[in-house]
Each structure stands twice: as structure tokens, then as C-alpha cells.
Design a protein around this motif. Structure first.
Motif, PDB file in Angstrom:
ATOM      1  N   LEU A  78     -11.947   4.887  -0.875  1.00  0.00           N
ATOM      2  CA  LEU A  78     -11.892   3.627  -1.100  1.00  0.00           C
ATOM      3  C   LEU A  78     -10.519   3.300  -0.471  1.00  0.00           C
ATOM      4  O   LEU A  78      -9.521   3.531  -1.212  1.00  0.00           O
ATOM      5  CB  LEU A  78     -12.118   3.032  -2.426  1.00  0.00           C
ATOM      6  N   CYS A  79     -10.586   2.297   0.554  1.00  0.00           N
ATOM      7  CA  CYS A  79      -9.273   1.904   1.330  1.00  0.00           C
ATOM      8  C   CYS A  79      -9.159   0.379   1.535  1.00  0.00           C
ATOM      9  O   CYS A  79      -9.205   0.189   2.676  1.00  0.00           O
ATOM     10  CB  CYS A  79      -9.313   2.926   2.501  1.00  0.00           C
ATOM     11  N   PRO A  80      -8.849  -0.220   0.654  1.00  0.00           N
ATOM     12  CA  PRO A  80      -8.689  -1.608   0.812  1.00  0.00           C
ATOM     13  C   PRO A  80      -7.076  -2.038   1.371  1.00  0.00           C
ATOM     14  O   PRO A  80      -6.361  -1.279   1.146  1.00  0.00           O
ATOM     15  CB  PRO A  80      -9.103  -2.325  -0.455  1.00  0.00           C
ATOM     16  N   MET A  81      -7.183  -3.331   1.769  1.00  0.00           N
ATOM     17  CA  MET A  81      -5.720  -3.991   1.942  1.00  0.00           C
ATOM     18  C   MET A  81      -5.346  -4.906   0.745  1.00  0.00           C
ATOM     19  O   MET A  81      -5.489  -4.136  -0.373  1.00  0.00           O
ATOM     20  CB  MET A  81      -5.767  -4.594   3.245  1.00  0.00           C
ATOM     21  N   GLY A  82      -5.104  -5.657   0.898  1.00  0.00           N
ATOM     22  CA  GLY A  82      -4.721  -6.571  -0.237  1.00  0.00           C
ATOM     23  C   GLY A  82      -5.897  -7.199  -1.189  1.00  0.00           C
ATOM     24  O   GLY A  82      -6.770  -7.296  -1.085  1.00  0.00           O
ATOM     25  N   VAL A  83      -5.860  -6.779  -2.582  1.00  0.00           N
ATOM     26  CA  VAL A  83      -6.662  -7.086  -3.758  1.00  0.00           C
ATOM     27  C   VAL A  83      -5.910  -7.937  -4.871  1.00  0.00           C
ATOM     28  O   VAL A  83      -4.554  -7.596  -4.986  1.00  0.00           O
ATOM     29  CB  VAL A  83      -7.085  -5.872  -4.252  1.00  0.00           C
ATOM     30  N   ARG A  84      -6.456  -8.669  -5.213  1.00  0.00           N
ATOM     31  CA  ARG A  84      -5.789  -9.922  -6.261  1.00  0.00           C
ATOM     32  C   ARG A  84      -5.786  -9.067  -7.470  1.00  0.00           C
ATOM     33  O   ARG A  84      -6.785  -8.920  -8.629  1.00  0.00           O
ATOM     34  CB  ARG A  84      -6.502 -11.199  -6.500  1.00  0.00           C
ATOM     35  N   THR A  85      -4.576  -8.310  -7.799  1.00  0.00           N
ATOM     36  CA  THR A  85      -4.370  -7.384  -9.072  1.00  0.00           C
ATOM     37  C   THR A  85      -3.053  -7.511  -9.261  1.00  0.00           C
ATOM     38  O   THR A  85      -2.169  -8.236  -8.871  1.00  0.00           O
ATOM     39  CB  THR A  85      -4.578  -5.782  -8.945  1.00  0.00           C
ATOM     40  N   GLN A  86      -2.675  -7.109 -10.447  1.00  0.00           N
ATOM     41  CA  GLN A  86      -1.291  -7.349 -11.289  1.00  0.00           C
ATOM     42  C   GLN A  86      -0.367  -6.529 -10.352  1.00  0.00           C
ATOM     43  O   GLN A  86       0.849  -6.900 -10.040  1.00  0.00           O
ATOM     44  CB  GLN A  86      -1.260  -6.589 -12.802  1.00  0.00           C
ATOM     45  N   MET A  87      -0.611  -5.561  -9.634  1.00  0.00           N
ATOM     46  CA  MET A  87       0.311  -4.789  -8.892  1.00  0.00           C
ATOM     47  C   MET A  87       0.813  -5.556  -7.532  1.00  0.00           C
ATOM     48  O   MET A  87       1.943  -5.639  -7.330  1.00  0.00           O
ATOM     49  CB  MET A  87      -0.470  -3.203  -8.178  1.00  0.00           C
ATOM     50  N   ILE A  88      -0.393  -6.227  -7.002  1.00  0.00           N
ATOM     51  CA  ILE A  88       0.225  -7.104  -5.820  1.00  0.00           C
ATOM     52  C   ILE A  88       0.909  -8.346  -6.402  1.00  0.00           C
ATOM     53  O   ILE A  88       1.786  -8.764  -5.492  1.00  0.00           O
ATOM     54  CB  ILE A  88      -1.055  -7.592  -4.973  1.00  0.00           C
ATOM     55  N   GLU A  89       0.838  -8.637  -7.647  1.00  0.00           N
ATOM     56  CA  GLU A  89       1.414 -10.085  -7.681  1.00  0.00           C
ATOM     57  C   GLU A  89       3.064  -9.704  -8.378  1.00  0.00           C
ATOM     58  O   GLU A  89       3.603 -10.579  -7.828  1.00  0.00           O
ATOM     59  CB  GLU A  89       0.823 -10.734  -9.286  1.00  0.00           C
ATOM     60  N   ALA A  90       2.904  -8.582  -8.811  1.00  0.00           N
ATOM     61  CA  ALA A  90       4.406  -7.955  -9.048  1.00  0.00           C
ATOM     62  C   ALA A  90       5.113  -7.960  -7.992  1.00  0.00           C
ATOM     63  O   ALA A  90       6.420  -8.238  -7.906  1.00  0.00           O
ATOM     64  CB  ALA A  90       4.344  -6.761  -9.752  1.00  0.00           C
ATOM     65  N   GLY A  91       4.668  -7.500  -6.756  1.00  0.00           N
ATOM     66  CA  GLY A  91       5.416  -7.374  -5.485  1.00  0.00           C
ATOM     67  C   GLY A  91       5.958  -8.837  -4.753  1.00  0.00           C
ATOM     68  O   GLY A  91       7.043  -8.732  -4.331  1.00  0.00           O
ATOM     69  N   GLU A  92       5.296  -9.729  -5.317  1.00  0.00           N
ATOM     70  CA  GLU A  92       5.724 -11.109  -4.786  1.00  0.00           C
ATOM     71  C   GLU A  92       7.098 -11.571  -5.350  1.00  0.00           C
ATOM     72  O   GLU A  92       8.056 -12.243  -4.591  1.00  0.00           O
ATOM     73  CB  GLU A  92       4.816 -12.227  -5.173  1.00  0.00           C
ATOM     74  N   VAL A  93       7.334 -11.119  -6.594  1.00  0.00           N
ATOM     75  CA  VAL A  93       8.408 -11.710  -7.031  1.00  0.00           C
ATOM     76  C   VAL A  93       9.765 -10.598  -7.666  1.00  0.00           C
ATOM     77  O   VAL A  93      10.535 -10.588  -8.167  1.00  0.00           O
ATOM     78  CB  VAL A  93       8.357 -12.313  -8.589  1.00  0.00           C
ATOM     79  N   HIS A  94       9.304  -9.483  -6.837  1.00  0.00           N
ATOM     80  CA  HIS A  94      10.168  -8.255  -7.166  1.00  0.00           C
ATOM     81  C   HIS A  94      11.560  -8.435  -6.720  1.00  0.00           C
ATOM     82  O   HIS A  94      11.656  -9.120  -5.550  1.00  0.00           O
ATOM     83  CB  HIS A  94       9.336  -7.035  -6.395  1.00  0.00           C
ATOM     84  N   GLU A  95      12.512  -7.980  -7.443  1.00  0.00           N
ATOM     85  CA  GLU A  95      13.986  -8.290  -6.772  1.00  0.00           C
ATOM     86  C   GLU A  95      14.272  -7.371  -5.723  1.00  0.00           C
ATOM     87  O   GLU A  95      15.397  -7.649  -5.165  1.00  0.00           O
ATOM     88  CB  GLU A  95      14.977  -7.698  -7.838  1.00  0.00           C
ATOM     89  N   ASP A  96      13.488  -6.353  -5.328  1.00  0.00           N
ATOM     90  CA  ASP A  96      13.825  -5.399  -4.209  1.00  0.00           C
ATOM     91  C   ASP A  96      13.450  -5.997  -2.908  1.00  0.00           C
ATOM     92  O   ASP A  96      12.182  -6.329  -2.831  1.00  0.00           O
ATOM     93  CB  ASP A  96      13.140  -3.924  -4.641  1.00  0.00           C
ATOM     94  N   PRO A  97      13.941  -6.253  -1.978  1.00  0.00           N
ATOM     95  CA  PRO A  97      13.555  -6.963  -0.570  1.00  0.00           C
ATOM     96  C   PRO A  97      12.477  -6.016  -0.104  1.00  0.00           C
ATOM     97  O   PRO A  97      11.540  -6.366   0.712  1.00  0.00           O
ATOM     98  CB  PRO A  97      14.861  -7.089   0.375  1.00  0.00           C
ATOM     99  N   ASP A  98      12.603  -4.786   0.073  1.00  0.00           N
ATOM    100  CA  ASP A  98      11.435  -3.961   0.223  1.00  0.00           C
ATOM    101  C   ASP A  98      10.262  -4.135  -0.201  1.00  0.00           C
ATOM    102  O   ASP A  98       9.188  -3.712   0.294  1.00  0.00           O
ATOM    103  CB  ASP A  98      11.938  -2.185   0.559  1.00  0.00           C
ATOM    104  N   ALA A  99      10.350  -4.093  -1.554  1.00  0.00           N
ATOM    105  CA  ALA A  99       8.930  -4.469  -2.467  1.00  0.00           C
ATOM    106  C   ALA A  99       8.614  -5.891  -1.795  1.00  0.00           C
ATOM    107  O   ALA A  99       7.044  -5.958  -1.904  1.00  0.00           O
ATOM    108  CB  ALA A  99       9.244  -4.487  -3.935  1.00  0.00           C
ATOM    109  N   ARG A 100       9.359  -6.808  -1.776  1.00  0.00           N
ATOM    110  CA  ARG A 100       8.638  -8.081  -1.328  1.00  0.00           C
ATOM    111  C   ARG A 100       8.040  -8.171   0.248  1.00  0.00           C
ATOM    112  O   ARG A 100       7.109  -8.756   0.548  1.00  0.00           O
ATOM    113  CB  ARG A 100       9.805  -9.254  -1.308  1.00  0.00           C
ATOM    114  N   LEU A 101       8.817  -7.099   1.065  1.00  0.00           N
ATOM    115  CA  LEU A 101       8.397  -6.729   2.493  1.00  0.00           C
ATOM    116  C   LEU A 101       6.730  -6.376   2.050  1.00  0.00           C
ATOM    117  O   LEU A 101       5.908  -6.851   3.121  1.00  0.00           O
ATOM    118  CB  LEU A 101       9.165  -5.949   3.063  1.00  0.00           C
ATOM    119  N   GLY A 102       6.768  -5.251   1.208  1.00  0.00           N
ATOM    120  CA  GLY A 102       5.439  -4.808   1.151  1.00  0.00           C
ATOM    121  C   GLY A 102       4.301  -5.701   0.656  1.00  0.00           C
ATOM    122  O   GLY A 102       3.402  -5.588   1.313  1.00  0.00           O
TER     123      GLY A 102
END
Length: 265
Positions: free
Chosen positions: A178-202
Motif C-alpha cells: 500500500l503506497c498512499p500519499m497524504g492521509v488524514r491521520t495523527q502522523m500527518i497532523e503532527a507535521g503541520e505544527v512540528h518545530e523542525d522546519p524539515d518536518a513542516r516541509l515534509g
């Protein structure tokens, strides 16, 4: 593979894609054993499911826990027909990703699959076969901006699944990735507010490259692929087009990724 009446183990099943896969499996008539590190959340998710469902919390990176899962499925269901290696981590950003980030990513995103296959494939070869499914990512076919650990280990997860299919696919062991792109999960939500700019880039790369799907849509894609006997489950159809362009002209594709990265900065 016919999922009705099948006996499945789903890892990383306390929420997100794993919980959705477990729910869709029960709706298709499968018996399901759920596992996750988060025992409380796992218990809540299991309680919400109808059908023949059990749970066993633990670390899928631990061979002893994998052995316990299989023993529990044997005792409760009489065997294992389907193993969904869904558990995954998104740790480590940029070249600053440390040794522990790499070790954890490799252990959960790749070696947990290897350890489970070591236990299940030999018995499937001796018996009536089975199906080994992995939740990889479009990052395993393309790449993941921001996180070298995630990109590298998801490539390895797809590579291991391909090896399994090439080696055992004509001997009674079905394999699906299974190879999806964006999925509405806690993992992707955490990236939006992450302190690391590379995480926010991802996060920005994933959410702007295509539609962000629900876990249920992604689960349906995997189960449809399993029932149809397809190796790749691509919830985002555009991933196939991107993958073909990458293979046809890697240099042009990399130039496009560089342009995409700069556009998100």
C-alpha cells in the motif's frame, strides 16, 4: 485472496490507517487481531468493532511479540491467512536525524516486516498459503521531502515486499504493498505544527502534492488490491503517473522535485 472468512493480524491498529483496515476487514467477514504499542487506544478501537475481533498490545519490532500475536491468532482463529504490516514511524528530519532516529525507523518500518515474514512465510508454504501486506508509502516509490529516514525505510519496505513477491508469489504467498500519499491521520497532523522546519516541509509536500484521503479510503484501496491479486495498492492514482515519469527520466524528475521543494520554502 477472498477476505470473507479469512483470519488477519493488523499492526499499528489503534488508529489511522490500521484501525480503518481492521474495520474494513471485519465488514468483509474476516476475523481480526489488532495490535499496537498504545494499549489504551487499542482497547478503545477494538471495542468499537463488530465481529470476531481480539487485541494484543505490544511492540511489533520485538520478535517475541510477533510470536505471541501468531500464537493468539492460532488459538482464537485457528491460524493466520493475512498479515498487514501497517505499523510505522515518522522520525528524523534532514541530515540532523540522529542514530536513534535511523535505528527506530529501520526497526519498525522494515525489520518488523522481515521478522513477521520469517515466522509466517514458511508455514504458509507448507500449508494453504497466505497474504503478506505492507503499508509503505508513496515515499517508497518516489521520495519524502524533509525526512531521509522515512524516505529510505519506505523504499526498503517496498523493496522487501517486491522481493517476497518475486520469491514466493508463485508458491502460494500473495504480497501487497500500500503506497498512499497524504492521509488524514495523527502522523500527518503532527507535521503541520512540528518545530523542525524539515518536518513542516515534509507535511507541506504531502498535503500539496494531491488530495488528503481518509484512512477508510486508503484501507479500501488495499483490500481491493488484495482481493484482486494486485501487488501495488495506489489510493492516489497520480502516484502511478509520477512513478512512471521518474523511471522514464530520473534527472528530469529530480529537477522537478527540487523545483517543488523550493516552491514550498
Amino acid at each position: 485472496m477472498n477476505l470473507e472468512g479469512s483470519r488477519a493480524i493488523v499492526t499499528g491498529a489503534a488508529g489511522g490507517i490500521g484501525a480503518a483496515i481492521a474495520r474494513r476487514l471485519t465488514e468483509r467477514g474476516a476475523s481480526v487481531l489488532l495490535t499496537d504499542l498504545d494499549a489504551d487506544r487499542l482497547a478503545s478501537t477494538t471495542a468499537d468493532l463488530d465481529g470476531n475481533v481480539i487485541q494484543l498490545a505490544g511492540d511489533v519490532g520485538d520478535s517475541a511479540h510477533l510470536e505471541a500475536l501468531i500464537a493468539a491468532a492460532d488459538e482464537s482463529f485457528g491460524g493466520v491467512d493475512l498479515f498487514v504490516a501497517n505499523a510505522g514511524v515518522f522520525h528524523g528530519f534532514g541530515l540532523d536525524a540522529d542514530e536513534q532516529d535511523w535505528a527506530t525507523s529501520w526497526d519498525v518500518n522494515v525489520m518488523a516486516h522481515v521478522r513477521a515474514a520469517r515466522l509466517l512465510v514458511p508455514r504458509w508454504l507448507e500449508g494453504d498459503g497466505g497474504c503478506f501486506a505492507v503499508t509503505a508509502s508513496a515515499a517508497g516509490l518516489l521520495t519524502q521531502l524533509g525526512s531521509p529516514t522515512y524516505s529510505t525505510t519506505k523504499h526498503a519496505a517496498v523493496g522487501f515486499a517486491e522481493w517476497l513477491a518475486a520469491t514466493y508469489g508463485d508458491r502460494g504467498v500473495q504480497v501487497a504493498a500500500l503506497c498512499p500519499m497524504g492521509v488524514r491521520t495523527q502522523m500527518i497532523e503532527a507535521g503541520e505544527v512540528h518545530e523542525d522546519p524539515d518536518a513542516r516541509l515534509g507535511h507541506a509536500a504531502v498535503t500539496t502534492a494531491g488530495a488528503t484521503l481518509t484512512p477508510e479510503e486508503v484501507a479500501d484501496s488495499l483490500l481491493d488490491a488484495i482481493e484482486a491479486g494486485r501487488f501495488l495498492a495506489l489510493p492516489h492514482a497520480s502516484v502511478a503517473e509520477m512513478y512512471a515519469k521518474k523511471a522514464a527520466d530520473p534527472d528530469q524528475w529530480l529537477s522537478g522535485m527540487q523545483w517543488f521543494r523550493n516552491s514550498l520554502s
